[in-house]
Design a protein around this motif. Structure first.
Motif, PDB file in Angstrom:
ATOM      1  N   PRO A   1       1.003  -1.567  -0.290  1.00 45.11           N
ATOM      2  CA  PRO A   1      -0.745  -0.201  -0.175  1.00 45.11           C
ATOM      3  C   PRO A   1       0.870   1.649   0.268  1.00 45.11           C
ATOM      4  N   GLU A   2       2.099   1.169   0.193  1.00 43.47           N
ATOM      5  CA  GLU A   2       2.518   2.712   0.433  1.00 43.47           C
ATOM      6  C   GLU A   2       3.024   2.732  -0.659  1.00 43.47           C
ATOM      7  N   ILE A   3       3.856   1.680  -1.400  1.00 48.42           N
ATOM      8  CA  ILE A   3       4.182   1.687  -2.960  1.00 48.42           C
ATOM      9  C   ILE A   3       3.333   2.321  -4.405  1.00 48.42           C
ATOM     10  N   THR A   4       1.568   2.186  -3.745  1.00 49.80           N
ATOM     11  CA  THR A   4       0.865   2.010  -3.965  1.00 49.80           C
ATOM     12  C   THR A   4       0.026   4.228  -3.985  1.00 49.80           C
ATOM     13  N   ALA A   5       0.562   4.087  -2.831  1.00 50.98           N
ATOM     14  CA  ALA A   5       0.476   5.574  -2.415  1.00 50.98           C
ATOM     15  C   ALA A   5       1.027   6.508  -3.003  1.00 50.98           C
ATOM     16  N   ALA A   6       2.127   5.743  -2.939  1.00 51.94           N
ATOM     17  CA  ALA A   6       3.624   6.999  -3.829  1.00 51.94           C
ATOM     18  C   ALA A   6       3.557   6.572  -4.784  1.00 51.94           C
ATOM     19  N   ARG A   7       3.032   5.632  -5.572  1.00 55.28           N
ATOM     20  CA  ARG A   7       2.798   6.246  -7.658  1.00 55.28           C
ATOM     21  C   ARG A   7       1.541   6.779  -7.355  1.00 55.28           C
ATOM     22  N   ALA A   8       0.299   7.254  -7.096  1.00 54.17           N
ATOM     23  CA  ALA A   8      -0.337   8.117  -6.867  1.00 54.17           C
ATOM     24  C   ALA A   8       0.017   9.696  -6.277  1.00 54.17           C
ATOM     25  N   TYR A   9       1.426   9.915  -6.365  1.00 51.30           N
ATOM     26  CA  TYR A   9       1.095  11.435  -6.035  1.00 51.30           C
ATOM     27  C   TYR A   9       1.492  11.879  -7.219  1.00 51.30           C
ATOM     28  N   PRO A  10       1.293  13.297  -7.548  1.00 50.26           N
ATOM     29  CA  PRO A  10       0.923  13.485  -8.832  1.00 50.26           C
ATOM     30  C   PRO A  10       2.161  13.953  -9.709  1.00 50.26           C
ATOM     31  N   ILE A  11       3.077  13.128 -10.738  1.00 45.97           N
ATOM     32  CA  ILE A  11       4.401  14.652 -10.696  1.00 45.97           C
ATOM     33  C   ILE A  11       3.626  16.013 -11.174  1.00 45.97           C
ATOM     34  N   THR A  12       3.618  15.887 -12.116  1.00 52.36           N
ATOM     35  CA  THR A  12       2.875  17.603 -11.794  1.00 52.36           C
ATOM     36  C   THR A  12       3.078  18.735 -10.424  1.00 52.36           C
ATOM     37  N   ASP A  13       2.836  17.329  -9.221  1.00 49.16           N
ATOM     38  CA  ASP A  13       2.832  18.092  -8.191  1.00 49.16           C
ATOM     39  C   ASP A  13       4.252  18.622  -7.077  1.00 49.16           C
ATOM     40  N   TYR A  14       4.886  16.715  -7.719  1.00 48.06           N
ATOM     41  CA  TYR A  14       6.120  17.044  -7.318  1.00 48.06           C
ATOM     42  C   TYR A  14       7.482  17.878  -8.382  1.00 48.06           C
ATOM     43  N   LEU A  15       7.163  18.169  -9.297  1.00 54.22           N
ATOM     44  CA  LEU A  15       8.186  18.808 -10.035  1.00 54.22           C
ATOM     45  C   LEU A  15       7.638  20.532  -9.836  1.00 54.22           C
ATOM     46  N   ALA A  16       6.585  20.449  -9.368  1.00 52.85           N
ATOM     47  CA  ALA A  16       5.812  22.585  -8.857  1.00 52.85           C
ATOM     48  C   ALA A  16       6.846  22.253  -7.689  1.00 52.85           C
ATOM     49  N   ALA A  17       7.385  21.386  -7.082  1.00 52.54           N
ATOM     50  CA  ALA A  17       7.244  21.652  -5.114  1.00 52.54           C
ATOM     51  C   ALA A  17       8.998  21.790  -5.407  1.00 52.54           C
ATOM     52  N   LYS A  18       9.173  21.791  -6.958  1.00 53.22           N
ATOM     53  CA  LYS A  18      11.013  21.624  -7.164  1.00 53.22           C
ATOM     54  C   LYS A  18      10.929  23.288  -8.174  1.00 53.22           C
TER      55      LYS A  18
END
Length: 137
Positions: A3-20
């Motif tokens: 479930p942790e891997i599933t939750a991590a994969r659900a994090y939007p790539i666009t949100d991750y890039l925006a945070a960077k």
């Protein structure tokens, strides 16, 4: 699947890039195009598929991949560390649980005493590599 891997994969790539601090240059139906975070370029070649939360870097021969692979590549970390970082970014501070079998408490652990290194050839090799012989011993 974990479930942790599933939750991590659900994090939007666009949100991750925006945070960077990486914003899309253009967005079309179901796709967001970015300048590649891996190199300087004049034309955006990094595509995020919004519906599947996968990315593809058209400046390489790599096939599309998920956010965990992106974090591993951008941050130079292991799979486990990438999942942990994504969970932390989502506010889920649950560490990934290792899959292991507990040790049998009836078994005892025996410790062996280690002798100092005395082999001259090994000591000379260590010294030739710039390793302090006293430290090796």
């Amino acid at each position: 699947m974990n479930p942790e891997i599933t939750a991590a994969r659900a994090y939007p790539i666009t949100d991750y890039l925006a945070a960077k601090g990486i914003q899309p240059e253009r967005t079309t139906a179901g796709k967001a195009f970015f300048y590649s975070p891996f190199r300087a370029e004049r034309t955006p070649s990094f595509c995020v598929y919004l519906n599947s939360n996968r990315y593809q870097d058209f400046g390489t021969t790599e096939k599309s991949s998920d956010i965990i692979s992106l974090v591993m590549k951008l941050e130079g970390c292991s799979f486990k560390e990438a999942v942990s970082r994504l969970l932390a970014a989502q506010g889920q501070f649950t560490p990934i649980r290792e899959q292991f079998t507990p040790a049998d408490p009836t078994q005892s652990i025996s410790l062996k005493k280690v002798k100092a290194l005395e082999n001259r050839a090994l000591l000379q090799y260590m010294e030739s590599r710039g390793i302090n012989p006293q430290l090796v011993r």
